[in-house]
Design a protein around this motif. Structure first.
Motif, mmCIF file in Angstrom:
data_model
loop_
_atom_site.group_PDB
_atom_site.id
_atom_site.type_symbol
_atom_site.label_atom_id
_atom_site.label_comp_id
_atom_site.label_asym_id
_atom_site.label_seq_id
_atom_site.Cartn_x
_atom_site.Cartn_y
_atom_site.Cartn_z
ATOM 1 N N ARG A 156 0.834 -1.204 0.000
ATOM 2 C CA ARG A 156 0.000 0.000 0.000
ATOM 3 C C ARG A 156 0.872 1.260 0.000
ATOM 4 N N ALA A 157 2.020 1.198 0.662
ATOM 5 C CA ALA A 157 2.952 2.328 0.635
ATOM 6 C C ALA A 157 3.413 2.615 -0.788
ATOM 7 N N TYR A 158 3.466 1.566 -1.593
ATOM 8 C CA TYR A 158 3.878 1.723 -2.988
ATOM 9 C C TYR A 158 2.700 2.093 -3.891
ATOM 10 N N GLY A 159 1.496 2.155 -3.334
ATOM 11 C CA GLY A 159 0.339 2.576 -4.105
ATOM 12 C C GLY A 159 -0.493 1.464 -4.689
ATOM 13 N N VAL A 160 -0.309 0.240 -4.202
ATOM 14 C CA VAL A 160 -1.054 -0.903 -4.724
ATOM 15 C C VAL A 160 -2.517 -0.825 -4.280
ATOM 16 N N PRO A 161 -3.467 -1.078 -5.180
ATOM 17 C CA PRO A 161 -4.882 -1.008 -4.791
ATOM 18 C C PRO A 161 -5.297 -2.159 -3.885
ATOM 19 N N ALA A 162 -6.387 -1.974 -3.160
ATOM 20 C CA ALA A 162 -6.840 -2.957 -2.175
ATOM 21 C C ALA A 162 -7.111 -4.320 -2.801
ATOM 22 N N HIS A 163 -7.699 -4.347 -3.994
ATOM 23 C CA HIS A 163 -8.059 -5.635 -4.581
ATOM 24 C C HIS A 163 -6.821 -6.484 -4.877
ATOM 25 N N ALA A 164 -5.674 -5.843 -5.148
ATOM 26 C CA ALA A 164 -4.449 -6.588 -5.413
ATOM 27 C C ALA A 164 -3.916 -7.238 -4.143
ATOM 28 N N VAL A 165 -4.132 -6.594 -2.988
ATOM 29 C CA VAL A 165 -3.745 -7.213 -1.721
ATOM 30 C C VAL A 165 -4.518 -8.510 -1.535
ATOM 31 N N ARG A 166 -5.820 -8.441 -1.733
ATOM 32 C CA ARG A 166 -6.644 -9.646 -1.600
ATOM 33 C C ARG A 166 -6.229 -10.717 -2.601
ATOM 34 N N ASP A 167 -6.098 -10.337 -3.867
ATOM 35 C CA ASP A 167 -5.772 -11.320 -4.901
ATOM 36 C C ASP A 167 -4.392 -11.923 -4.686
ATOM 37 N N GLY A 168 -3.435 -11.094 -4.274
ATOM 38 C CA GLY A 168 -2.086 -11.606 -4.032
ATOM 39 C C GLY A 168 -2.035 -12.581 -2.876
ATOM 40 N N LEU A 169 -2.740 -12.275 -1.792
ATOM 41 C CA LEU A 169 -2.764 -13.188 -0.651
ATOM 42 C C LEU A 169 -3.455 -14.494 -1.004
ATOM 43 N N ARG A 170 -4.487 -14.421 -1.832
ATOM 44 C CA ARG A 170 -5.161 -15.653 -2.251
ATOM 45 C C ARG A 170 -4.257 -16.504 -3.134
ATOM 46 N N ASP A 171 -3.415 -15.860 -3.940
ATOM 47 C CA ASP A 171 -2.510 -16.587 -4.833
ATOM 48 C C ASP A 171 -1.314 -17.177 -4.099
ATOM 49 N N PHE A 172 -0.951 -16.589 -2.972
ATOM 50 C CA PHE A 172 0.268 -16.989 -2.265
ATOM 51 C C PHE A 172 0.146 -18.383 -1.670
ATOM 52 N N ARG A 173 1.224 -19.153 -1.804
ATOM 53 C CA ARG A 173 1.323 -20.450 -1.149
ATOM 54 C C ARG A 173 2.613 -20.483 -0.334
ATOM 55 N N PRO A 174 2.541 -20.831 0.934
ATOM 56 C CA PRO A 174 3.744 -20.804 1.777
ATOM 57 C C PRO A 174 4.769 -21.823 1.330
ATOM 58 N N ASP A 175 6.032 -21.518 1.620
ATOM 59 C CA ASP A 175 7.102 -22.468 1.353
ATOM 60 C C ASP A 175 6.955 -23.683 2.257
ATOM 61 N N ALA A 176 7.602 -24.754 1.860
ATOM 62 C CA ALA A 176 7.587 -25.970 2.676
ATOM 63 C C ALA A 176 8.228 -25.713 4.039
ATOM 64 N N HIS A 177 7.752 -26.477 5.024
ATOM 65 C CA HIS A 177 8.328 -26.508 6.371
ATOM 66 C C HIS A 177 8.056 -25.241 7.179
ATOM 67 N N ARG A 178 7.055 -24.473 6.769
ATOM 68 C CA ARG A 178 6.619 -23.311 7.546
ATOM 69 C C ARG A 178 5.159 -23.552 7.922
ATOM 70 N N ILE A 179 4.945 -24.005 9.148
ATOM 71 C CA ILE A 179 3.621 -24.412 9.649
ATOM 72 C C ILE A 179 2.823 -25.091 8.536
ATOM 73 N N GLN A 180 3.432 -26.124 7.965
ATOM 74 C CA GLN A 180 2.849 -26.849 6.838
ATOM 75 C C GLN A 180 2.088 -28.072 7.333
ATOM 76 N N HIS A 181 0.855 -28.209 6.870
ATOM 77 C CA HIS A 181 0.034 -29.355 7.252
ATOM 78 C C HIS A 181 0.618 -30.612 6.620
ATOM 79 N N ALA A 182 1.044 -31.543 7.458
ATOM 80 C CA ALA A 182 1.683 -32.768 6.959
ATOM 81 C C ALA A 182 0.721 -33.943 6.882
ATOM 82 N N GLY A 183 -0.443 -33.836 7.520
ATOM 83 C CA GLY A 183 -1.405 -34.924 7.457
ATOM 84 C C GLY A 183 -2.265 -34.995 8.702
#
Length: 474
Positions: A302-329
């Protein structure tokens, strides 16, 4: 012409950043010498490759300053008290890091940097930030301490619009002229004190990220030390302090209201308005510390001027790297979570706070850490603990002091089957509804090559447990 053309530069270390730096400077016309104390097969192979780029590599002694050296570029892991740097100081030769070189190569017209540091959460936040920037249609990359050398990206063609930059305390120590567009310090807890010498020096190096910020210094409302660093920083006139919080945000903050991430910093009327950015459910996983990461990433975007909808869309697209509170089963109603990346107490504290009833797998190399505060805070959530690794006794003693009723299994074995046994013992202690959490609070190198290998071993053991094979490995 490059300011490095014709300059005699010594690069310290044959790691990823050292190799990248050496090649980039050689392409720019510098006379490059690389020194490294190792002389094994890996170093010899890299030396042969660099020789083809016109780089002189000297193996087996990294303490001697080559003749005619005008600048030393160090790899992040080399300590400030290394003899090579003492020799450089005595000769009046400047020592900088690869980040400083990248910043100088960037020049005045280069892409702005949105920079992130902190004891924990840096990589996740930078990758979230890059996803948000990409969702806004910007050409960007997640670079720096995340594994992609900055030097490669600041010289990329076509150029980036903006860079999401992860910076370690080591890198910041050696980057005196760095001036990001905006920056965030996510949190501060004791770490790498053997390198920095004290918590004060560690914090001061982290605080360098705020120097010269143009638009926003982003800090963690729940961690007053981060705000203190903002107050100490010499920033560009008009730069603002912007906080993030897991509660409702005050003016000039981002926070959470009724399960919604909201912005009261980058709106037209901060006194009366708030902008919805995304839902907590859009954050994967929605653990408290990960929501904090998302808020920090959103603040920089937002400091760079990104619109609100891009924050939502980017977070929805993001997938965490392995081994960071990753569901193993899930097995017999018990959830198994791999947070092998929790290599210090601060990271483990955040991970443990995400689950109400935990059987904890912990231990490894403590790196000088103590565990009393961690165990004291987590005690109400602990159903049991399984301890592994070289310094497990330190955790056992903290458990005895602060959680004496919690059953503890102490595993002395350090062979390849140790993690499988740890998972079996954790399964024995767990009940339906519990979470078996591997958040070691320690480094992995006593038993594994790195935290990735440790996490892979945990995930494999959980798969065997689910398939009914766990009892077969001895």
């Amino acid at each position: 012409m490059s300011t490095f053309a014709g300059q005699h530069v010594t690069v310290a270390g044959l790691g990823v950043s050292g190799i990248s730096t050496a090649r980039a400077l050689a392409r720019l016309g510098a006379h490059v010498t690389v020194v490294d104390g190792g002389s094994g097969e890996r170093q010899q192979a890299h030396a042969a490759e660099l020789a083809g780029d016109g780089v002189d590599v000297r193996l087996g002694d990294g303490t001697i300053l080559p003749a005619r050296t005008e600048l030393v570029v160090t790899s992040p892991g080399w300590r400030p008290d290394h003899p090579l740097f003492a020799a450089a100081d005595a000769a009046g030769v400047e020592v900088v890091g690869d980040v400083e070189v990248a910043w100088r190569l960037r020049g005045a017209a280069g892409p702005p940097w949105l920079a992130v540091t902190g004891t924990n959460g840096k990589t996740t936040t930078v990758r979230m930030l890059a996803a948000i920037l990409s969702a806004a249609g910007l050409r960007t990359a997640a670079v720096g301490n995340i594994g992609t050398p900055l030097i490669d990206e600041v010289t990329a063609e076509p150029p980036h619009d903006v860079l999401a930059v992860e910076l370690s305390s080591y890198q910041l120590h050696w980057a005196p002229s760095l001036r990001p567009h905006s920056a965030a310090v996510l949190n501060l807890a004791p770490d790498h004190l053997d390198w920095h010498g004290s918590m004060e020096s560690y914090a001061a190096d982290k605080g360098r990220i705020y120097q010269g910020n143009e638009v926003a210094c982003v800090y963690n409302v729940a961690d007053p030390a981060t705000e203190t660093l903002v107050r100490k920083a010499d920033v560009t006139e008009g730069c603002r302090a912007v906080g993030f919080t897991l509660g409702p945000p005050a003016v000039s903050q981002l926070g959470v209201v009724d399960g919604i991430l909201v912005d009261r910093a980058f709106v037209e009327d901060r006194q009366t308005q708030a902008q919805e950015l995304a839902g907590v459910a859009d954050v994967d996983p929605p653990a408290p510390h990960n929501i904090a990461n998302a808020l920090a990433a959103a603040a920089l975007a937002r400091a760079y001027g990104v619109p609100a909808h891009a924050v939502r869309d980017g977070l929805r697209d993001f997938r965490p790297d392995a081994h960071r509170i990753q569901h193993a089963g899930d097995v017999a109603g018990v959830r198994y979570v791999d947070d092998s990346k929790a290599t210090n107490t601060h990271a483990a504290e955040a991970s443990l706070a995400a689950y109400p009833s935990v059987v904890w797998i912990a231990g490894g190399l403590a790196k000088g850490a103590t565990f009393d505060d961690l165990v004291r805070g987590a005690a109400p959530r602990l159903r049991g603990a399984v301890l592994i690794g070289a310094d497990r006794q330190l955790i056992a003693e903290a458990l005895a002091r602060h959680a004496p009723d919690v059953p503890v299994v102490d595993l002395a074995r350090t062979d390849t089957g140790a993690m499988a046994e740890a998972v079996r013992e954790a399964a024995r202690l767990a009940r339906a509804g519990d979470t078996v959490l591997m958040a070691p609070a320690c480094a992995s190198m006593d038993m594994f090559t790195n935290y990735n290998e440790r996490g892979d071993a945990f995930a494999a053991a959980v798969r065997d447990l689910a398939d009914g094979r766990a009892g077969n490995e001895q």
